[in-house]
Design an enzyme around this catalytic site. Structure first.
Site, short mmCIF file in Angstrom:
data_model
loop_
_atom_site.label_atom_id
_atom_site.label_comp_id
_atom_site.label_asym_id
_atom_site.label_seq_id
_atom_site.Cartn_x
_atom_site.Cartn_y
_atom_site.Cartn_z
N ARG A 78 -1.29 -4.74 -6.26
CA ARG A 78 -1.10 -6.19 -6.28
C ARG A 78 0.24 -6.52 -6.93
O ARG A 78 0.52 -6.08 -8.05
CB ARG A 78 -2.27 -6.82 -7.03
N HIS A 120 0.83 -1.20 0.00
CA HIS A 120 0.00 0.00 0.00
C HIS A 120 0.87 1.26 0.00
O HIS A 120 1.96 1.27 0.59
CB HIS A 120 -0.90 0.04 1.24
N GLU A 122 -1.82 -0.17 8.20
CA GLU A 122 -2.81 -1.03 8.84
C GLU A 122 -2.15 -1.88 9.92
O GLU A 122 -0.92 -1.88 10.08
CB GLU A 122 -3.49 -1.92 7.81
N HIS A 158 3.10 -7.60 1.77
CA HIS A 158 2.44 -8.46 2.76
C HIS A 158 1.31 -9.25 2.12
O HIS A 158 0.84 -8.93 1.03
CB HIS A 158 1.88 -7.62 3.91
#
Length: 314
Positions: A191, A96, A114, A171
């Site tokens: 992705r 991200h 996150e 991740h």
């Protein structure tokens, strides 16, 4: 005193989803590939709906824009998003962006830092958390050569583990894991690798390699995690992370715990057990899978029963 704001979640179909959101939490999921419960969300791609009180039927976004007295925040948008994810198959390997990159390249979207609390994990389940490349050139070469086993760092996980995943960290959740995720309110994912899977129409899913290379942290940096634990009557509070994006705690309640009013709004997710929230002469039932927000200065109040909650604040 304001009431707690109980929220109805939004469910998202995913190629890697399954039935565990129903099996573990009793949610009425829409299909057999339900991968995400957006439990506390004001993101345009899926907004939680208020279930109770004077604001019943409003979206969380509407509440944020028209009733700032409940939140007292400087953020122009509700800044956090709480999800529960059912990884019944491997998620794509992804990364991200941070706020600066997302703001420039994703129409002003927030970046996405996150963290994960492992709610359930099958024996041997593992995550991808970081990589072994020591330079961008090496990262690109290993990606081009499809040396995924050499590149990606895998870690076995169990229930109760916690991982902080800052923007720039490559991740993925592995098969057989259910997590509660606290993140910035963003739906931007780049992705990197998807196991050559096809979508329901038989097409390979889109990769975002150049953007992923742009934003990936190289070499991988791991921030040390040290938990602070506080014990008081009826409750153990474990602080999992606290930084510029969010503060996340785990509350274990056994009996009755007393709380004073907090000057910040508080996001609460019940991940196990049952009990009650008592404020003045009002009693609210709490059960596994319930999500609610305590507005600014809500309290004093009590929680009683046997409960595990994940708590987050700006």
């Amino acid at each position: 005193m304001n009431e707690p704001i109980f929220l109805a979640p939004v469910f998202q179909e995913r190629i890697w989803g399954g039935r565990k959101l129903q099996d573990l939490f009793g949610y009425d999921i829409p299909n057999e590939l339900t991968g995400e419960c957006w439990a506390v969300s004001a993101h345009p791609n899926g907004q939680s709906i208020v279930k109770n009180g004077a604001y019943q039927g409003k979206t969380l976004g509407q509440l944020w824009s028209s009733h700032q007295e409940l939140f007292h925040s400087d953020s122009p948008v509700f800044p956090l998003l709480t999800k529960i994810l059912d990884a019944s198959d491997n998620l794509s390997v992804q990364v991200h962006p941070d706020d600066e990159y997302a703001g420039k390249n994703e129409n002003g979207e927030l970046g996405k830092t996150e963290c994960w609390y492992i709610v359930d994990a099958e024996p041997g389940a593992e995550i991808i958390y970081g990589h072994e490349a020591q330079s961008k050139e090496q990262l690109v070469q290993m990606m081009n050569d499809a040396k995924w086993d050499d590149l990606l760092t895998k870690i076995k996980v169990k229930r109760g583990d916690f991982f902080y995943v800052p923007s720039g960290t490559i991740h993925a959740l592995g098969k057989g894991i259910v997590v509660l995720e606290t993140q910035q309110s963003s739906d931007t994912t780049y992705r990197v690798y998807d196991y050559d899977r096809k979508d329901k129409d038989g097409n390979g899913r889109e990769l975002h390699l150049q953007k992923a290379i742009d934003v990936s942290t190289v070499p991988q940096a791991y921030e040390p995690v040290s938990y602070e634990t506080f014990n008081q009557k009826g409750i153990t509070i474990t602080q999992l992370v606290s930084n510029e994006f969010f503060t996340v705690q785990k509350w274990n309640i056994d009996g009755t715990a007393d709380f004073t009013a907090n000057p910040k709004y508080t996001i609460c997710s019940v991940i196990d057990g049952s009990g009650q929230l008592i404020a003045g002469d009002k009693v609210y039932s709490l059960s596994k899978g319930e999500h609610f927000i305590l507005p600014v200065d809500f309290g004093p109040y009590q929680m009683s029963g046997t409960l595990e909650l994940i708590i987050s604040r700006e």
